[in-house]
Design a protein around this motif. Structure first.
Motif, PDB file in Angstrom:
ATOM      1  N   LEU A  21       0.822  -1.201   0.000  1.00 51.63           N
ATOM      2  CA  LEU A  21       0.000   0.000   0.000  1.00 51.63           C
ATOM      3  C   LEU A  21       0.857   1.251   0.000  1.00 51.63           C
ATOM      4  CD1 LEU A  21      -2.686   1.420   0.061  1.00 51.63           C
ATOM      5  CD2 LEU A  21      -2.811   1.027   2.541  1.00 51.63           C
ATOM      6  N   ALA A  22       1.944   1.249   0.767  1.00 53.73           N
ATOM      7  CA  ALA A  22       2.843   2.400   0.765  1.00 53.73           C
ATOM      8  C   ALA A  22       3.471   2.593  -0.612  1.00 53.73           C
ATOM      9  CB  ALA A  22       3.934   2.215   1.817  1.00 53.73           C
ATOM     10  N   GLY A  23       3.872   1.490  -1.233  1.00 56.42           N
ATOM     11  CA  GLY A  23       4.452   1.579  -2.563  1.00 56.42           C
ATOM     12  C   GLY A  23       3.467   2.115  -3.583  1.00 56.42           C
ATOM     13  N   LEU A  24       2.230   1.659  -3.496  1.00 55.80           N
ATOM     14  CA  LEU A  24       1.189   2.160  -4.394  1.00 55.80           C
ATOM     15  C   LEU A  24       0.966   3.646  -4.170  1.00 55.80           C
ATOM     16  CD1 LEU A  24      -1.042   1.048  -6.420  1.00 55.80           C
ATOM     17  CD2 LEU A  24      -2.580   1.117  -4.445  1.00 55.80           C
ATOM     18  N   ALA A  25       0.991   4.062  -2.904  1.00 56.90           N
ATOM     19  CA  ALA A  25       0.716   5.455  -2.560  1.00 56.90           C
ATOM     20  C   ALA A  25       1.775   6.405  -3.105  1.00 56.90           C
ATOM     21  CB  ALA A  25       0.604   5.608  -1.048  1.00 56.90           C
ATOM     22  N   VAL A  26       3.032   6.059  -2.944  1.00 56.86           N
ATOM     23  CA  VAL A  26       4.085   6.987  -3.364  1.00 56.86           C
ATOM     24  C   VAL A  26       4.222   7.051  -4.883  1.00 56.86           C
ATOM     25  CG1 VAL A  26       5.354   6.750  -1.207  1.00 56.86           C
ATOM     26  CG2 VAL A  26       5.913   5.248  -3.128  1.00 56.86           C
ATOM     27  N   LYS A  27       3.700   6.049  -5.578  1.00 62.05           N
ATOM     28  CA  LYS A  27       3.727   6.078  -7.042  1.00 62.05           C
ATOM     29  C   LYS A  27       2.494   6.752  -7.630  1.00 62.05           C
ATOM     30  CE  LYS A  27       6.479   1.834  -7.456  1.00 62.05           C
ATOM     31  NZ  LYS A  27       6.473   0.421  -7.885  1.00 62.05           N
ATOM     32  N   GLY A  28       1.483   6.923  -6.782  1.00 60.12           N
ATOM     33  CA  GLY A  28       0.240   7.516  -7.259  1.00 60.12           C
ATOM     34  C   GLY A  28       0.028   8.908  -6.702  1.00 60.12           C
ATOM     35  N   THR A  29      -1.211   9.351  -6.763  1.00 61.02           N
ATOM     36  CA  THR A  29      -1.565  10.670  -6.255  1.00 61.02           C
ATOM     37  C   THR A  29      -2.410  10.519  -5.000  1.00 61.02           C
ATOM     38  OG1 THR A  29      -1.459  11.740  -8.405  1.00 61.02           O
ATOM     39  CG2 THR A  29      -2.831  12.794  -6.743  1.00 61.02           C
ATOM     40  N   ARG A  30      -1.975  11.180  -3.930  1.00 65.42           N
ATOM     41  CA  ARG A  30      -2.668  11.144  -2.650  1.00 65.42           C
ATOM     42  C   ARG A  30      -3.375  12.474  -2.424  1.00 65.42           C
ATOM     43  NH1 ARG A  30       2.502   9.930  -1.289  1.00 65.42           N
ATOM     44  NH2 ARG A  30       2.694  11.341   0.492  1.00 65.42           N
ATOM     45  N   TYR A  31      -4.637  12.388  -2.061  1.00 61.88           N
ATOM     46  CA  TYR A  31      -5.417  13.571  -1.695  1.00 61.88           C
ATOM     47  C   TYR A  31      -5.498  13.578  -0.175  1.00 61.88           C
ATOM     48  CZ  TYR A  31      -6.715  13.800  -6.611  1.00 61.88           C
ATOM     49  OH  TYR A  31      -6.675  13.898  -7.979  1.00 61.88           O
ATOM     50  N   VAL A  32      -4.654  14.390   0.457  1.00 63.45           N
ATOM     51  CA  VAL A  32      -4.512  14.320   1.916  1.00 63.45           C
ATOM     52  C   VAL A  32      -5.565  15.127   2.659  1.00 63.45           C
ATOM     53  CG1 VAL A  32      -2.045  13.828   1.798  1.00 63.45           C
ATOM     54  CG2 VAL A  32      -2.829  16.211   1.901  1.00 63.45           C
ATOM     55  N   ASN A  33      -6.379  15.875   1.923  1.00 61.62           N
ATOM     56  CA  ASN A  33      -7.430  16.672   2.553  1.00 61.62           C
ATOM     57  C   ASN A  33      -8.792  16.246   2.010  1.00 61.62           C
ATOM     58  OD1 ASN A  33      -8.565  18.572   4.231  1.00 61.62           O
ATOM     59  ND2 ASN A  33      -7.876  20.339   3.055  1.00 61.62           N
ATOM     60  N   ALA A  34      -8.998  14.931   1.939  1.00 65.41           N
ATOM     61  CA  ALA A  34     -10.257  14.379   1.439  1.00 65.41           C
ATOM     62  C   ALA A  34     -11.243  14.197   2.581  1.00 65.41           C
ATOM     63  CB  ALA A  34     -10.013  13.038   0.747  1.00 65.41           C
ATOM     64  N   ALA A  35     -12.514  14.462   2.300  1.00 66.47           N
ATOM     65  CA  ALA A  35     -13.551  14.367   3.333  1.00 66.47           C
ATOM     66  C   ALA A  35     -14.717  13.519   2.849  1.00 66.47           C
ATOM     67  CB  ALA A  35     -14.062  15.756   3.709  1.00 66.47           C
ATOM     68  N   THR A  36     -15.225  12.712   3.755  1.00 67.70           N
ATOM     69  CA  THR A  36     -16.444  11.953   3.495  1.00 67.70           C
ATOM     70  C   THR A  36     -17.654  12.870   3.655  1.00 67.70           C
ATOM     71  OG1 THR A  36     -16.880  11.347   5.796  1.00 67.70           O
ATOM     72  CG2 THR A  36     -15.331   9.960   4.567  1.00 67.70           C
ATOM     73  N   PRO A  37     -18.829  12.419   3.224  1.00 65.03           N
ATOM     74  CA  PRO A  37     -20.033  13.176   3.554  1.00 65.03           C
ATOM     75  C   PRO A  37     -20.361  13.046   5.039  1.00 65.03           C
ATOM     76  CG  PRO A  37     -20.630  11.120   2.486  1.00 65.03           C
ATOM     77  CD  PRO A  37     -19.133  11.218   2.419  1.00 65.03           C
ATOM     78  N   ILE A  38     -21.273  13.856   5.485  1.00 63.28           N
ATOM     79  CA  ILE A  38     -21.802  13.777   6.847  1.00 63.28           C
ATOM     80  C   ILE A  38     -23.265  13.341   6.733  1.00 63.28           C
ATOM     81  CG2 ILE A  38     -22.279  15.072   8.968  1.00 63.28           C
ATOM     82  CD1 ILE A  38     -20.079  17.049   8.024  1.00 63.28           C
ATOM     83  N   PRO A  39     -23.660  12.330   7.479  1.00 69.09           N
ATOM     84  CA  PRO A  39     -22.939  11.552   8.478  1.00 69.09           C
ATOM     85  C   PRO A  39     -21.822  10.711   7.865  1.00 69.09           C
ATOM     86  CG  PRO A  39     -25.330  11.266   8.720  1.00 69.09           C
ATOM     87  CD  PRO A  39     -25.094  11.931   7.405  1.00 69.09           C
TER      88      PRO A  39
END
Length: 488
Positions: A57-75
């Motif tokens: 998973l770490a390897g996939l993450a560093v090769k891809g694009t991470r959205y570090v400020n992603a939010a789910t809906p509420i609730p």
């Protein structure tokens, strides 16, 4: 499948890349693997990269694009969280606030529909047998959902309301099927019939080993997750989820993982500090999930599909609180005592949603709750126009709660015997800020810090496959856009 194949072959993203820094070459996306690691915060993924950079998973993450400020809906709960990813909508358009909620127009299970207003619960409770891995399907002609346990619709001849027909808008599975694509999904309850969408036909291969049938412990949950991983690997290999027959590789497939969520909630597991350092038990869940994702990636590589597959990793919801020792357990039975005969239904985890019998007495109910705000751990109360702005207007929508309560951070509503140390369902940062990672053809390595919503996953999937995202009703209603940087 020919219709979709033509679309996929034509989908070559122009410009410097699909998403991200532009380092990767653009190319066609033929398959999408959608993965929800329930409970996975953005910080969990960053910590995994730092502590275990050699994991899949770490390897996939560093090769891809991470959205570090992603939010789910509420609730930030399982049903609205997954629906955001596969419809592009929030409860405002989907009409689904929780897996256990209330509908003022439906009637109780087993009733004659002479009375309306009922709890609408779609979890393990609707199985024929929630102690069986197949939900009892093997003893009931292959059907795990017991129609006698479903709410009924007076406007449809008092017929049972299945999860898929409770949903008001279509899903990416339905859209992709309409273009000739094969579809598959694996999740934790038979109630995830939900993702079939209103047509009831969105997912051709739906695999739902009942999580309630295993012990609430990390190793047992990992074993349940393994069943879903095996199903996905079968599908990648050109077989049905059970491996019993040949099948076309799905254009979209995926699964949810539960072990991380269980590890976050169990007393004695959880986190070690405010920086989200995982305990040994939680770290085991994270690493096991990472290795499982690695098995899926290897299956794609073995079939020479990795270079034509968009992999999306996110979460239906986070979990709150991360900080150890901050949990304050409050018995939600107090709501019934305080609201008395005006309480129609409430659901409480780390937020509370309340439906009243008499909506004309909403102000009275709010005043009663405010008078007990310390006892209930209340941080904010939403009602009236403040609630309608966040969700929908309960005066016109029969499923919108009349009152929403966001407690102080750390408050978890639970029964007297519960020992859970975290929960989800609210709007705390630890609830809504989840991991979001994309990797695949034309996606460069990068990190996006601007705020995004997990609802943007759905139009991103269709855009990647060369399908107009506006074929999703929720996208049209809410104006949901694909994730930033996606080529057109």
């Amino acid at each position: 499948m020919k219709k979709l194949s033509r679309l996929l072959t034509a989908t070559v993203v122009a410009g410097a890349g699909f998403i991200g820094s532009g380092q990767a070459q653009a190319g066609p996306v033929r398959h999408v693997v959608l993965i929800s690691v329930d409970g996975l915060h953005a910080v969990d993924l960053e910590n995994l990269i730092a502590a275990h950079p050699d994991t899949p998973l770490a390897g996939l993450a560093v090769k891809g694009t991470r959205y570090v400020n992603a939010a789910t809906p509420i609730p930030s709960d399982s049903f609205p969280g997954l629906l955001a990813q596969v419809t592009g909508g929030t409860p405002r358009s989907t009409g689904v606030y929780y897996d256990d909620s209330y509908d003022r127009t439906l009637s109780a299970p087993g009733s004659d529909c002479s009375a309306v207003g009922t709890e609408s619960e779609f979890a393990e409770n609707i199985d024929y047998d929630d102690s069986a891995l197949d939900g009892g399907a093997g003893r009931h002609g292959g059907a795990a959902i017991d129609p006698a346990k479903l709410p009924r619709d007076p406007k449809q001849g008092c017929q049972p309301v299945y999860p898929h027909s409770f949903l008001r808008v279509n899903t990416v599975f339905e859209v992709i099927r309409s273009h000739g694509g094969h579809t598959a999904w694996a999740d934790k309850h038979p109630a995830y019939d939900l993702v079939n969408g209103p047509s009831g036909q969105g997912v051709e291969d739906l695999y739902t080993p009942e999580i309630q049938a295993v012990k609430n412990a990390v190793p047992d949950t990992e074993a349940n997750d393994d069943l879903k991983v095996a199903a996905v690997i079968n599908e990648i290999g050109g077989k049905s989820s059970d491996g019993a027959r040949t099948a076309e590789v799905p254009a979209i497939l995926g699964l949810n993982f539960q072990a991380v969520s269980v590890g976050q909630k169990l007393a004695g597991v959880g986190y070690l500090d405010v920086q989200a350092t995982p305990s040994p038990g939680l770290e085991d869940a994270l690493l096991h999930t990472s290795q499982s994702i690695g098995r899926i990636l290897q299956a794609l590589a073995d079939r020479k599909l990795l270079d034509s597959t968009l992999v999306i990793v996110s979460a239906k919801h986070g979990q709150s609180p991360i900080q150890p020792g901050r949990t304050v357990g409050i018995n939600d039975a107090a709501y019934g005592r305080i609201l008395g005969d005006n309480l129609a239904f409430e659901i409480a985890d780390d937020a509370t949603y309340i439906w009243l019998k008499d909506q004309g007495r909403t102000a009275e109910a709010v005043a009663a709750l405010a008078a007990h705000q310390d006892e209930l751990g209340i941080g904010e109360i939403f009602a009236g126009k403040a609630l309608a702005a966040r969700f929908d207007d309960p005066a016109t929508d029969p499923r919108t709660p009349d009152i929403a309560i966001q407690p102080r951070i750390g408050v978890v509503y639970k029964g007297a015997k519960s020992t859970k140390i975290a929960e989800h369902g609210g709007a705390n940062p630890d609830d809504v800020n989840v991991a979001l990672l994309l990797s695949g053809p034309g996606i460069g390595a990068g990190m996006v810090t601007q705020p995004v919503q997990t609802a943007q996953i759905a139009p991103t999937i269709l855009t990647a496959l060369g399908i107009d995202p506006k074929e999703l009703a929720a996208v049209r209603q809410e104006g949901t856009t694909a994730l930033p940087g996606l080529g057109r």
